[in-house]
Design a protein around this motif. Structure first.
Motif: not given
Length: 410
Positions: A150-152, A156, A183, A180
């Protein structure tokens, strides 16, 4: 011998949370309540007629899978799906008490699912970052584990196309965590539906760790996704507990829920080798808390606490935007915040956390150590903050952190 890596989150908490005078904003439970406080949430006119604890009951092992009343109350939380955007698809039978097994916390629930269903030769796909148990345990059992990152940049939210590309012929299980940890992101219903469709088309088990459900404090009811177990796929397994959203970590009660009877029976068989049953006293407290007379007011208290405290934390991040940034969480109790030095580069988060604890008594977690799975650069400078504790604790901690930043980063 099974090789089990250090559980970094738990070891950090165990080492530092009892520091004298600590302001603990690493804690991930909603501010815990006492039995006396729990009773005050009972809206029934007859709340004094039935005691919370039956002191006359003999303390045997009790109901091995959990009392029928507790399992019915747990099933009701899924069947009602209060405030969510959608109920189960037409034709889906209500979850019953037979679909639920009570465990000693969600950590036991997750472990039993992996222990029962995963082994050498299997492939598991797990969202990342997440609670370390969700990928470390299947790996320790001999499974091949792929991390679904997951990425910003995508807030996410999991990328389903990436999931499709990760599927192998031996993929046994997909693991998600919604909301999650760390995050605080929520998988929206359309994305959740796509994930379930991928699993259904390939007959893959979907494990959904929903321990922070239903703390969707920053979403409108129409935006709130249902539990994965409520979306019409038989091979979904949902786990949760009384610890996070229900503020009762001390009773150590969690559960496994699935409409797949083969999964339920496999977990029950494995459980005979572990805890056998949960404490009858814990079972009684949990069934009381999840009863119809208590549950709505208890979750309302925790949602209000989350909203109040998130506003305080949001204001802090905004006021210090030159040195910290985040993707604002939409649910749960945790957020990850990146801190940068005077030159704009990320701080070394482990030494940063230790120095803050030493100088101010404010405690939170370094993300690269506790969630980085080998200290990947993706988590440089990130810390996890648990913000749904007592409001005054959060205020005091952020005031001290403000002073620290003024002296060391600005």
């Amino acid at each position: 011998m099974v090789q089990i890596p250090a559980f970094e989150v738990e070891q950090w908490m165990d080492k530092y949370e009892n520091t004298p005078g600590v302001l603990n904003i690493a804690e991930t439970c909603c501010a815990s309540i006492s039995i006396d406080q729990l009773v005050q949430f009972n809206s029934s006119q007859e709340k004094d007629a039935r005691p919370l604890i039956d002191f006359s009951a003999r303390l045997t092992y009790g109901a091995i899978r959990g009392s029928d009343e507790l399992r019915q109350n747990i099933a009701a939380t899924y069947n009602e799906d209060e405030g969510t955007a959608a109920a189960a698809p037409p034709g889906t039978s209500p979850l019953s008490s037979e679909d639920v097994i009570v465990t000693q916390g969600a950590i036991s629930a997750n472990h039993l699912v992996f222990y029962s269903l995963v082994g050498p030769g299997d492939h598991v796909i797990c969202v990342f970052p997440t609670y370390q148990q969700l990928y470390a345990v299947p790996e320790s059992l001999g499974a091949e584990v792929s991390l679904w990152k997951l990425t910003p940049e995508k807030a996410y939210i999991p990328d389903v196309a990436e999931l499709e590309s990760m599927i192998k012929s031996n993929t046994k299980m997909i693991v998600i965590n919604n909301p999650n940890n760390p995050t605080g992101a929520t998988i929206p219903k359309p994305i959740l539906a796509e994930i379930i469709d991928v699993a259904r088309r390939r007959d893959i088990i979907l494990l959904s760790d929903e321990v922070y459900r239903p703390l969707f404090h920053s979403l409108e009811p129409r935006e709130t996704p249902p539990s994965a177990i409520s979306m019409g796929y038989q091979r979904v397994v949902a786990t949760s507990s009384m610890s996070k959203a229900w503020a009762l970590a001390g009773i150590r009660v969690g559960w496994v829920a699935s409409r797949d009877r083969a999964v339920v029976e496999a977990v029950a068989a494995a459980r005979d080798y572990t805890t056998i049953s949960v404490s009858q006293l814990d079972d009684q407290v949990a069934r009381y808390a999840l009863g119809a007379a208590v549950r709505p007011r208890l979750i309302a208290r925790n949602l209000e606490l989350a909203r109040t405290n998130l506003q305080i934390l949001s204001r802090f991040v905004r006021d210090h935007s030159t040195v910290c940034s985040w993707v604002r969480p939409t649910a749960g109790t945790t957020a990850i915040v990146q801190f940068r030095g005077k030159d704009g580069t990320p701080v070394e988060d482990e030494s940063f956390c230790k120095d803050i604890l030493d100088r101010t008594k404010v405690m939170f977690l370094p993300a690269s150590r506790c969630f980085g799975h080998g200290k990947t650069s993706a988590f440089d400078g990130f810390v996890r903050i648990g913000y749904v504790n007592e409001t005054e604790v959060l205020r005091q901690a952020l005031e001290k952190l403000d002073e620290y930043l003024a002296d060391h980063l600005k």
